[in-house]
Design a protein around this motif. Structure first.
Motif, PDB file in Angstrom:
ATOM      1  N   VAL A  29      52.998   9.883  43.805  1.00 14.69           N
ATOM      2  CA  VAL A  29      52.012  10.707  43.101  1.00 14.69           C
ATOM      3  C   VAL A  29      52.464  11.086  41.695  1.00 14.69           C
ATOM      4  O   VAL A  29      51.634  11.306  40.800  1.00 14.69           O
ATOM      5  N   PHE A  30      53.789  11.162  41.447  1.00 12.39           N
ATOM      6  CA  PHE A  30      54.277  11.603  40.147  1.00 12.39           C
ATOM      7  C   PHE A  30      54.477  10.461  39.156  1.00 12.39           C
ATOM      8  O   PHE A  30      54.948  10.685  38.041  1.00 12.39           O
ATOM      9  N   SER A  31      54.132   9.261  39.559  1.00 16.98           N
ATOM     10  CA  SER A  31      54.355   8.096  38.707  1.00 16.98           C
ATOM     11  C   SER A  31      53.594   8.235  37.386  1.00 16.98           C
ATOM     12  O   SER A  31      52.387   8.467  37.355  1.00 16.98           O
ATOM     13  N   GLY A  32      54.326   8.104  36.277  1.00 15.22           N
ATOM     14  CA  GLY A  32      53.710   8.129  34.957  1.00 15.22           C
ATOM     15  C   GLY A  32      53.413   9.503  34.398  1.00 15.22           C
ATOM     16  O   GLY A  32      52.802   9.608  33.333  1.00 15.22           O
ATOM     17  N   LEU A  33      53.832  10.571  35.088  1.00 16.43           N
ATOM     18  CA  LEU A  33      53.536  11.930  34.624  1.00 16.43           C
ATOM     19  C   LEU A  33      54.716  12.504  33.842  1.00 16.43           C
ATOM     20  O   LEU A  33      55.884  12.218  34.134  1.00 16.43           O
ATOM     21  N   ASP A  34      54.404  13.366  32.868  1.00 12.84           N
ATOM     22  CA  ASP A  34      55.448  14.062  32.134  1.00 12.84           C
ATOM     23  C   ASP A  34      55.927  15.263  32.962  1.00 12.84           C
ATOM     24  O   ASP A  34      55.288  15.645  33.945  1.00 12.84           O
ATOM     25  N   PRO A  35      57.066  15.866  32.598  1.00  9.72           N
ATOM     26  CA  PRO A  35      57.630  16.967  33.399  1.00  9.72           C
ATOM     27  C   PRO A  35      56.672  18.132  33.628  1.00  9.72           C
ATOM     28  O   PRO A  35      56.653  18.724  34.715  1.00  9.72           O
ATOM     29  N   LEU A  36      55.860  18.488  32.621  1.00 10.39           N
ATOM     30  CA  LEU A  36      54.926  19.604  32.786  1.00 10.39           C
ATOM     31  C   LEU A  36      53.887  19.301  33.860  1.00 10.39           C
ATOM     32  O   LEU A  36      53.569  20.154  34.706  1.00 10.39           O
ATOM     33  N   ASN A  37      53.348  18.092  33.856  1.00 12.97           N
ATOM     34  CA  ASN A  37      52.339  17.740  34.853  1.00 12.97           C
ATOM     35  C   ASN A  37      52.951  17.503  36.228  1.00 12.97           C
ATOM     36  O   ASN A  37      52.302  17.743  37.248  1.00 12.97           O
ATOM     37  N   ILE A  38      54.193  17.045  36.272  1.00 12.20           N
ATOM     38  CA  ILE A  38      54.883  16.951  37.559  1.00 12.20           C
ATOM     39  C   ILE A  38      54.995  18.338  38.187  1.00 12.20           C
ATOM     40  O   ILE A  38      54.722  18.527  39.373  1.00 12.20           O
ATOM     41  N   GLU A  39      55.378  19.320  37.369  1.00  7.55           N
ATOM     42  CA  GLU A  39      55.495  20.699  37.870  1.00  7.55           C
ATOM     43  C   GLU A  39      54.140  21.225  38.330  1.00  7.55           C
ATOM     44  O   GLU A  39      54.036  21.889  39.365  1.00  7.55           O
ATOM     45  N   LEU A  40      53.080  20.924  37.577  1.00  7.77           N
ATOM     46  CA  LEU A  40      51.739  21.376  37.924  1.00  7.77           C
ATOM     47  C   LEU A  40      51.309  20.815  39.274  1.00  7.77           C
ATOM     48  O   LEU A  40      50.850  21.563  40.161  1.00  7.77           O
ATOM     49  N   LEU A  41      51.472  19.501  39.459  1.00  9.63           N
ATOM     50  CA  LEU A  41      51.053  18.893  40.728  1.00  9.63           C
ATOM     51  C   LEU A  41      51.957  19.336  41.880  1.00  9.63           C
ATOM     52  O   LEU A  41      51.488  19.510  42.999  1.00  9.63           O
ATOM     53  N   ARG A  42      53.245  19.527  41.595  1.00  9.24           N
ATOM     54  CA  ARG A  42      54.156  20.000  42.639  1.00  9.24           C
ATOM     55  C   ARG A  42      53.709  21.364  43.157  1.00  9.24           C
ATOM     56  O   ARG A  42      53.662  21.598  44.375  1.00  9.24           O
ATOM     57  N   ASP A  43      53.344  22.263  42.250  1.00  4.92           N
ATOM     58  CA  ASP A  43      52.877  23.586  42.654  1.00  4.92           C
ATOM     59  C   ASP A  43      51.594  23.485  43.473  1.00  4.92           C
ATOM     60  O   ASP A  43      51.399  24.228  44.449  1.00  4.92           O
ATOM     61  N   MET A  44      50.714  22.575  43.099  1.00  4.41           N
ATOM     62  CA  MET A  44      49.456  22.415  43.839  1.00  4.41           C
ATOM     63  C   MET A  44      49.686  21.837  45.222  1.00  4.41           C
ATOM     64  O   MET A  44      49.004  22.215  46.185  1.00  4.41           O
ATOM     65  N   ILE A  45      50.634  20.923  45.334  1.00  7.79           N
ATOM     66  CA  ILE A  45      50.973  20.380  46.651  1.00  7.79           C
ATOM     67  C   ILE A  45      51.456  21.506  47.564  1.00  7.79           C
ATOM     68  O   ILE A  45      51.061  21.599  48.739  1.00  7.79           O
ATOM     69  N   LEU A  46      52.301  22.380  47.031  1.00  6.75           N
ATOM     70  CA  LEU A  46      52.797  23.504  47.829  1.00  6.75           C
ATOM     71  C   LEU A  46      51.664  24.468  48.186  1.00  6.75           C
ATOM     72  O   LEU A  46      51.633  25.013  49.295  1.00  6.75           O
ATOM     73  N   GLU A  47      50.715  24.680  47.261  1.00  3.88           N
ATOM     74  CA  GLU A  47      49.556  25.530  47.556  1.00  3.88           C
ATOM     75  C   GLU A  47      48.724  24.944  48.687  1.00  3.88           C
ATOM     76  O   GLU A  47      48.275  25.671  49.589  1.00  3.88           O
ATOM     77  N   GLU A  48      48.511  23.640  48.660  1.00  2.00           N
ATOM     78  CA  GLU A  48      47.704  23.000  49.705  1.00  2.00           C
ATOM     79  C   GLU A  48      48.414  23.057  51.054  1.00  2.00           C
ATOM     80  O   GLU A  48      47.786  23.205  52.093  1.00  2.00           O
ATOM     81  N   LYS A  49      49.726  22.970  51.029  1.00  2.00           N
ATOM     82  CA  LYS A  49      50.480  23.116  52.277  1.00  2.00           C
ATOM     83  C   LYS A  49      50.288  24.514  52.861  1.00  2.00           C
ATOM     84  O   LYS A  49      50.119  24.682  54.075  1.00  2.00           O
ATOM     85  N   GLN A  50      50.290  25.530  51.994  1.00  2.00           N
ATOM     86  CA  GLN A  50      50.099  26.899  52.463  1.00  2.00           C
ATOM     87  C   GLN A  50      48.727  27.087  53.110  1.00  2.00           C
ATOM     88  O   GLN A  50      48.544  27.963  53.957  1.00  2.00           O
ATOM     89  N   LYS A  51      47.774  26.261  52.733  1.00  2.00           N
ATOM     90  CA  LYS A  51      46.441  26.315  53.334  1.00  2.00           C
ATOM     91  C   LYS A  51      46.381  25.605  54.682  1.00  2.00           C
ATOM     92  O   LYS A  51      45.348  25.608  55.356  1.00  2.00           O
TER      93      LYS A  51
END
Length: 289
Positions: free
Chosen positions: A143-165
């Motif tokens: 999922v992180f292929s081709g993303l810069d560090p800021l967007n990697i962090e953004l998607l990582r946080d969203m993955i953790l949010e979805e897990k909490q759901k």
């Protein structure tokens, strides 16, 4: 070539499960089998106790390694359409598409065509499409292929949010440092076979590698031909030294102090990268013997 050999997995509900391995290990083949793209020769795949079929697949979000969007569609229309393919009503799909675009900082692009977006922005659109219909299981392949560090962090946080759901997430990647940050359990696959499977704590118990972090004033480095070290790497001003079997941090410290004034010295539990290298080495030794 047998791409996958007797793979047995049980993915805990509501967890992030790392599915890891080198290129060609069998990860993508396994995922395609879960998605009914490739039919297994033997065995069975179940989701919540039910065999995988078209009905159960409607509850699975899948972001494949090979990307693909309708490039001439507008971003909002694209997400709404993909949501409708998974059974959403059009009104609900449009509302959720708007919400996801805002979450991903793409709100101002809602009426722009996909081919006007950068590769990273297109990746975020596909990420949203994977979650928009609120699936029970999500499979993320690189999922992180081709993303810069800021967007990697953004998607990582969203993955953790979805897990909490309560969403169960199968997270396949070769970026082991990222997997280590978010995974509850991991599976390492090599040569089509599972070589490690368990929670992060269980895996670290099974692979009691020891390493130390050390830094010297003035940017020093470890002495040449340093005994007791099997691997060393340098990142952000700090050396990470993996100890050979039987070596101890206490015995190593005087040798490191002889190289200069130390500003950092700490013992560490094994990283996922170290566990992976050791597990692959053990597997290849077993095959050769």
């Amino acid at each position: 070539t047998r791409a996958v050999i007797d793979v047995n997995l049980a993915i805990p509900r509501g967890s992030i499960y790392g599915f890891l391995g080198p290129n060609g290990a069998g990860k993508t083949t396994t995922i395609r089998t879960i998605m009914n793209i490739i039919l297994p020769d033997t065995g069975e795949i179940q989701l919540a106790g039910r065999p995988i079929d078209s009905a159960t697949l409607d509850q699975v979000g899948y972001l494949p390694e090979e990307r693909g969007l309708y490039r001439k569609m507008k971003c909002l229309d694209q997400l709404a359409y993909l949501g409708q393919l998974k059974g959403m009503g059009r009104k609900d799909a449009i509302q959720k598409a708007d919400q996801w675009l805002e979450r991903l900082d793409l709100g101002e692009w809602r009426d722009r065509k996909v081919d006007a977006l950068s590769k990273g922005m297109q990746q975020k659109i596909q990420f949203a499409a994977t979650f928009i219909f609120e699936p029970d299981l999500v499979i993320l392949d690189e999922v992180f292929s081709g993303l810069d560090p800021l967007n990697i962090e953004l998607l990582r946080d969203m993955i953790l949010e979805e897990k909490q759901k309560g969403t169960t997430i199968l997270f396949s990647t070769h970026m082991l440092a990222e997997a280590e940050k978010i995974c509850d359990s991991i599976c390492l696959i090599e040569g089509g076979r599972v070589i490690v499977d368990g929670t992060m704590d269980q895996v670290r118990t099974d692979f009691p590698l020891k390493s130390v972090q050390v830094a010297w004033k003035g940017g020093g480095k470890p002495p040449e031909n340093l005994q007791g070290i099997s691997h060393q790497e340098f990142e952000e001003g700090v050396w990470r030294l993996t100890l050979s079997e039987g070596a101890s941090p206490q015995a190593l410290l005087p040798k490191l102090m002889a190289a200069g004034e130390i500003t950092l010295f700490s013992a560490n539990r094994p990283t996922l990268n170290e566990i992976f290298l050791e597990a692959v080495a053990r597997q290849r030794q077993e095959v050769q013997s």
